[in-house]
Design a protein around this motif. Sequence first.
Motif, mmCIF file in Angstrom:
data_model
loop_
_atom_site.group_PDB
_atom_site.id
_atom_site.type_symbol
_atom_site.label_atom_id
_atom_site.label_comp_id
_atom_site.label_asym_id
_atom_site.label_seq_id
_atom_site.Cartn_x
_atom_site.Cartn_y
_atom_site.Cartn_z
ATOM 1 N N LEU A 99 44.246 39.062 34.086
ATOM 2 C CA LEU A 99 43.009 37.772 34.908
ATOM 3 C C LEU A 99 42.157 38.102 35.764
ATOM 4 O O LEU A 99 41.741 38.890 36.363
ATOM 5 C CB LEU A 99 44.347 37.221 36.114
ATOM 6 N N ILE A 100 40.963 37.397 35.203
ATOM 7 C CA ILE A 100 39.315 38.159 35.994
ATOM 8 C C ILE A 100 39.336 36.491 36.940
ATOM 9 O O ILE A 100 39.002 35.759 36.112
ATOM 10 C CB ILE A 100 38.495 38.690 34.649
ATOM 11 N N ALA A 101 38.870 36.422 37.818
ATOM 12 C CA ALA A 101 38.096 35.737 38.824
ATOM 13 C C ALA A 101 36.356 36.715 38.792
ATOM 14 O O ALA A 101 36.383 37.078 38.887
ATOM 15 C CB ALA A 101 38.445 35.381 40.065
ATOM 16 N N ILE A 102 35.510 34.800 38.454
ATOM 17 C CA ILE A 102 34.250 35.866 38.828
ATOM 18 C C ILE A 102 32.907 34.700 39.340
ATOM 19 O O ILE A 102 33.338 33.403 38.953
ATOM 20 C CB ILE A 102 33.918 35.695 37.477
ATOM 21 N N LYS A 103 33.001 35.242 40.573
ATOM 22 C CA LYS A 103 32.136 34.446 42.022
ATOM 23 C C LYS A 103 31.788 35.037 42.236
ATOM 24 O O LYS A 103 31.027 35.802 42.996
ATOM 25 C CB LYS A 103 32.273 33.790 42.647
ATOM 26 N N PHE A 111 41.313 36.626 49.103
ATOM 27 C CA PHE A 111 42.122 37.394 49.357
ATOM 28 C C PHE A 111 43.023 37.474 49.522
ATOM 29 O O PHE A 111 43.746 38.514 48.919
ATOM 30 C CB PHE A 111 41.248 38.632 50.118
ATOM 31 N N THR A 112 43.457 36.515 50.766
ATOM 32 C CA THR A 112 44.814 36.717 50.913
ATOM 33 C C THR A 112 45.608 36.196 50.111
ATOM 34 O O THR A 112 47.422 36.629 50.110
ATOM 35 C CB THR A 112 44.975 35.400 52.407
ATOM 36 N N ASP A 113 45.534 35.247 48.889
ATOM 37 C CA ASP A 113 46.346 34.327 48.186
ATOM 38 C C ASP A 113 46.311 36.149 47.354
ATOM 39 O O ASP A 113 48.129 36.036 46.607
ATOM 40 C CB ASP A 113 45.283 33.921 47.443
ATOM 41 N N LYS A 114 45.895 36.639 46.846
ATOM 42 C CA LYS A 114 45.427 37.748 45.954
ATOM 43 C C LYS A 114 46.662 39.222 46.192
ATOM 44 O O LYS A 114 47.299 39.546 45.662
ATOM 45 C CB LYS A 114 44.549 38.195 45.601
ATOM 46 N N ASN A 118 51.877 37.994 42.551
ATOM 47 C CA ASN A 118 52.320 39.291 41.994
ATOM 48 C C ASN A 118 51.592 39.779 40.207
ATOM 49 O O ASN A 118 51.965 40.559 39.687
ATOM 50 C CB ASN A 118 54.243 38.762 41.508
ATOM 51 N N LEU A 119 51.162 39.264 39.999
ATOM 52 C CA LEU A 119 50.116 38.859 38.730
ATOM 53 C C LEU A 119 49.064 39.956 39.122
ATOM 54 O O LEU A 119 48.547 39.522 40.044
ATOM 55 C CB LEU A 119 49.512 37.109 38.314
ATOM 56 N N SER A 120 47.955 40.852 37.967
ATOM 57 C CA SER A 120 47.221 41.468 37.516
ATOM 58 C C SER A 120 45.947 40.439 37.962
ATOM 59 O O SER A 120 45.542 39.733 36.319
ATOM 60 C CB SER A 120 47.217 41.952 36.561
ATOM 61 N N ILE A 121 45.097 40.717 38.776
ATOM 62 C CA ILE A 121 43.498 39.718 39.184
ATOM 63 C C ILE A 121 42.750 40.842 39.470
ATOM 64 O O ILE A 121 43.074 41.354 40.728
ATOM 65 C CB ILE A 121 44.309 38.401 40.053
ATOM 66 N N ASP A 143 37.465 45.363 43.195
ATOM 67 C CA ASP A 143 39.167 45.651 43.671
ATOM 68 C C ASP A 143 38.985 47.195 43.024
ATOM 69 O O ASP A 143 40.091 48.045 43.504
ATOM 70 C CB ASP A 143 39.891 45.399 42.247
ATOM 71 N N LEU A 144 37.617 47.681 42.779
ATOM 72 C CA LEU A 144 37.509 49.380 42.702
ATOM 73 C C LEU A 144 36.673 49.951 43.595
ATOM 74 O O LEU A 144 35.774 48.921 44.241
ATOM 75 C CB LEU A 144 36.745 49.671 41.742
ATOM 76 N N ASP A 145 36.891 51.097 44.387
ATOM 77 C CA ASP A 145 36.023 51.699 45.173
ATOM 78 C C ASP A 145 34.890 52.171 44.293
ATOM 79 O O ASP A 145 35.452 53.526 43.612
ATOM 80 C CB ASP A 145 37.144 52.173 46.325
#
Length: 292
Positions: A99-103, A111-114, A118-121, A143-145
């Motif tokens: 799953l990908i969210a783009i905004k 960020f709290t919900d994520k 348990n799903l990969s978002i 999600d990547l540093d």
Amino acid sequence: MNLIKTGNSWKFATEADLEDFVWANLKELFGLIPLKRQYYVKGQICDILALRENKQLVVLELKNVEDRYIVQQLTRYYDALQEVKPLEDEIDYQQPISLIAIKPNFHRDNFTDKKYHNLSIDFFEFAVLADEFNYYLQIKNLDLDNEKVLKIEIAHQDRERREDIPSPSRGLMSHLAKCSSEQQEGILKFRQKILSFDKRMEEISSAVSFKYGNGNSKTSKFCTEFYFDSKGIPIIFLWLGLKNNSSDRISRARIWTDWQGNALLEGYVPSGIGTKINLSKKTLSTRIKIMN
């Protein structure tokens, strides 16, 4: 693409414009293969379905503004796709759905919900940048540093477009539930394009008809109509210029389509739905062959 300026920054004129750009650049942006757009499944409408090279399904949800509930929205898509498992010939459902969210920016609630999900978002944040000559989409995986920021050019035009496109009505969704996936995808895509074209465009609904134009009065000018017959079959009408546009008059024309990219102008139908095609003698494929 259509861009507008708000203050000192730029943005896509509509969410449909953002979706058009991401769809056209899925490979460059995410290394993905396009599969379906505005895909209807179990009452949910997924913005974009795409595939990785190994046939893993990726669901992309796009927002042109801040939204606090994008994680919940992606969760509903995940649940519907897992239950129905559409397009099994193309998708490997043995692999987890990504799953990908783009905004343009993410609310702290996202960020709290994520964090407790348990799903990969994956969260991707984008911005529209401009220099003296060009416009660019800049996008980064949050999600990547230390992830390299990707920037690609946007071919654009300036246009005053409608931004507040309403969600499909309950009546339209009820009719779509009886349609094939190709018909659902096509109608929703057409509707998005029509309503985003100009800020004066309106949707006028009745029990079996959904018209698009500048209002519901004697002086209204319509451009499109979706009509659902007694069997629930969708019929498309377009208001087109008579005599191959050599006349100043326009009229309502019925369009036949196989929902696979082929269409045929059957003729002008001022009222009603016109005559039925005799499928044993006048199939759409035969007519297209004759036209070619």
